[in-house]
Enzyme design. Structure first.
Site, PDB file in Angstrom:
ATOM      1  CD  GLU A 176      -3.236   0.726   1.973  1.00  0.00           C
ATOM      2  OE1 GLU A 176      -3.816   1.679   2.509  1.00  0.00           O
ATOM      3  OE2 GLU A 176      -3.598  -0.452   2.113  1.00  0.00           O
ATOM      4  CE1 TYR A 195      -4.111  -1.365   8.361  1.00  0.00           C
ATOM      5  CE2 TYR A 195      -6.202  -2.242   9.130  1.00  0.00           C
ATOM      6  CZ  TYR A 195      -5.481  -1.428   8.275  1.00  0.00           C
ATOM      7  OH  TYR A 195      -6.138  -0.700   7.329  1.00  0.00           O
TER       8      TYR A 195
END
Length: 672
Positions: free
Chosen positions: A11, A317
């Site tokens: 990402e 995360y």
């Protein structure tokens, strides 16, 4: 140019670098294409290329003017948004590397947005038939290698839910924003680009609702007794626990009795040993709450800092709703790693001794299908900014605390009676620290050792008695955190989008910071009231929540994206038809809420259209409130003029109330 390679899509650049080195160690070559780095290595005779995106490279767009509009396509973001021109280089890199790849691995963050980011890159430049998903919750080398060994097919349900969210947000956003901009531009005589949305508009409505209550607040006097006692040589002030007095003379009579008989009697003593359970592991919302409380930073900023820590592989995360740490998590290894950080060495050793090496977290109820609760990975931080270090410290300590034992406290509550009035003295002291050793950011209350000397029936000497005049308070001002919590409570938005949506309201200049809270601009108030009056569906939380539930069903494979989007189109079409039908009425209605070119009979205070004898809709409401509250002040000797002066000068008086009071004083208008 590589051929027959496997392309791994990350990402962001920092994530790409970590993935490459986790999989190949030092056997990695770093290259650049148009200034954007990518990494190449060979594993089992297969060439792998790890390349970064920079978030979303594509966005929805249309070339159709006006509204309603239902035709759209995915286009490069840099074409749609000039500020995103830097993304063209990332897109060129992906186009370059996808050409000769034999397979594609989406290694973007494992959430809806990450699934969509990777999917759109592969769909536009690669081959979806040879695409796979890599799922991990932290950027540690061990978890990356584990995720690489257990690749799965693309997560189609998550992709479909993500695409649906983008389509719904786009359809609602572009149609409502264009309609709103058109109406307000016509009303004020100049072009103004505004926005509305299925989550944004209900959130703005909630903020304006609270702000309007504050602006219309008329303080009313309340009277409280305050006494000072001597206990074991120390002066203490107990808390009055009865209802406040509205009649000052009645309270004054009681205080006269106290002056003649200055004694209080201990009515009861309640001593309880309370057990305080350890805190749950952090989800994003809980972390944002604590960051706001302890560090005074906004939810958007704490989320960004947490994402930075994640990209440095220091925490798992962060965009998760889970309050649970899974059984599969190797907490012993994390503890061992954390013990190498000097700041936490003693705490970890104490926890290991306390738990005997058996780590059972106090998991909460909330779950997330994609990620566990937030936890530190144990990797030693290198150089962190002060604010990053503080947030990391909160995360580590919360993680440690959740494995600890409950805390025990002694709560002493002494009820005192004074001529029929009840007061309370309280002391809370810690018996067993338990988890508080690790997470000390808690204020239990005062510790007053002198209270242990108090006995039931004891007579205490009152050294001072007085009347405190307080005033009824408005609701507290909304904050970014309170809005985020409200969104969470009513089930709109997601853990990763709520903070961003709140920031959009600031970018649109609907809301602005004021002191410790949030206030609304005239534009924000006008937009909210216009929608509420004529198009209430747009601010309906129930409607927004329904579509959020639809997306959950898509993620579970129980409903098709096309079905949900089609229902939204039908609803929006009906809504836009109604807006167009009511356009003239909307423009006229808008004059009630904002100063426009068509105002014929302006309010002398603000310039909005008059709705009553003197003022606009807001100042007329303020006048009514002033008249209704006067009786409370009249009963304590205030005439109309003195009342207005008092109200005008009180800090907690609402803005619209103050403005009307000042106008009445200046122009000499009577109560009637």
């Amino acid at each position: 140019m590589f051929k027959d390679h496997v392309l791994i899509i990350a990402e962001k650049p920092k994530a790409a670098q970590k993935i490459a080195y986790a999989l190949a160690g030092s056997n990695v070559n770093r290259y650049k294409y148009r200034g954007i780095p990518y990494w190449v290595f060979v594993l089992n005779n297969q060439i792998y290329v790890v390349a970064p995106s920079a978030g979303h490279l594509f966005t929805l767009s249309t070339n159709i003017k006006g509204y309603p509009v239902f035709n759209y396509q995915w286009v490069p973001r840099w074409i749609e948004n000039r500020k995103a021109s830097f993304l063209k280089k990332f897109m060129d890199l992906m186009n370059f590397l996808c050409k000769n790849a034999v397979a594609y691995i989406n290694a973007c963050d494992y959430d809806i947005e990450g699934s969509v980011i990777g999917f759109l890159i592969i769909a536009n430049f690669g081959n979806l038939k040879n695409a796979y998903r890599m799922k991990f919750s932290s950027l540690t080398s061990s978890e990356i290698r584990s995720a690489f060994r257990r690749l799965s097919p693309l997560d189609w349900n998550m992709i479909e839910a993500g695409l649906c969210r983008h389509e719904l947000d786009w359809l609602w956003g572009i149609n409502l924003s264009r309609a709103l901009s058109h109406i307000i531009s016509k009303a004020i005589g100049r072009r103004l680009v505004l926005s509305a949305g299925r989550v944004q508009s209900p959130t703005l409505n909630e903020a304006v609702r609270i702000i309007s209550q504050r602006r219309l607040h008329v303080p009313e006097p309340l009277y409280y007794p305050k006494i000072s006692l001597i206990i074991d040589g120390k002066t203490l002030i107990p808390e009055f626990v009865g209802k406040p007095f509205t009649n000052r003379m009645k309270l004054q009579n009681i205080l006269t009795k106290i002056k003649h008989e200055p004694y209080a009697f201990v009515k009861s003593i309640d001593i309880r040993i309370k057990t305080l359970s350890p805190p749950h592991p952090f989800n994003l919302s809980d972390l944002q709450t604590e960051a706001y409380r302890l560090l005074k930073i906004s939810p958007a900023r704490s989320q960004k800092i947490a994402e930075d820590l994640y990209l440095d592989a220091l925490i798992s995360y962060p965009r998760t709703n889970s309050q649970k740490l899974p059984q599969s998590l190797d907490n012993a290894a994390i503890m061992k790693a954390l013990s190498k950080i000097p700041k936490y060495a003693d705490l970890v050793h104490t926890l290991i001794k306390e738990t005997r090496g058996i780590f059972k977290p106090n998991n909460g109820l909330k779950e997330d299908p994609a990620h566990p609760a937030i936890y530190p990975t144990g990797i030693v931080p290198k150089q962190l900014s002060p604010i990053h270090e503080k947030l990391y410290d909160i995360i580590v300590r919360r993680y440690l605390a959740t494995f600890s034992s409950p805390a025990k406290v002694r709560d002493i509550k002494i009820t005192i009676e004074v001529h029929g009035l009840l007061f309370v003295l309280r002391s809370i002291d810690i018996i067993t620290k338990g988890w508080i050793k690790y997470y000390p950011f808690i204020n239990l209350g005062p510790v007053i050792p002198e209270l242990t000397k108090v006995k039931k029936g004891m007579r205490l000497h009152i050294v001072k008695a007085q009347i405190l005049t307080k005033y009824t308070s408005p609701p507290p001002p909304p904050t970014k955190l309170s809005l985020l919590k409200w969104m969470e409570s009513v089930g709109i938005g997601t853990e990763s989008t709520r903070a961003e949506i709140i920031e959009v309201l600031f970018k649109r200049q609907y809301l602005f910071n004021k002191g410790r809270g949030i206030d609304a601009s005239d534009l924000g108030i006008a937009v909210t009231h216009l929608l509420a009056d004529l198009f209430p569906q747009i601010i309906d939380v129930g409607l927004t929540r329904k579509f959020e539930e639809y997306m959950k069903l898509i993620r579970e494979g129980r409903i098709r994206r096309e079905t949900v989007v089609e229902e939204a189109k039908i609803l929006i079409k009906r809504l836009i038809e109604n807006i167009k039908k009511e356009e003239r009425k909307a423009i006229e209605t808008l004059a009630k809420y904002i100063k426009t070119d068509i105002v014929k009979n302006p309010c002398p205070i603000c310039g909005r259209e008059r709705q009553g004898k003197y003022f606009c809709i807001f100042h007329e409401k303020a006048l009514t409130r002033l008249r209704e509250s006067f009786s409370k002040w009249d009963s304590i000797g205030y005439n109309w003029q003195k009342y207005l002066e008092k109200i005008k000068n009180l800090k907690i008086t609402g803005l619209w109330i103050k403005e009307v009071a000042e106008f009445l004083i200046k122009n000499g208008l009577s109560q009637t």
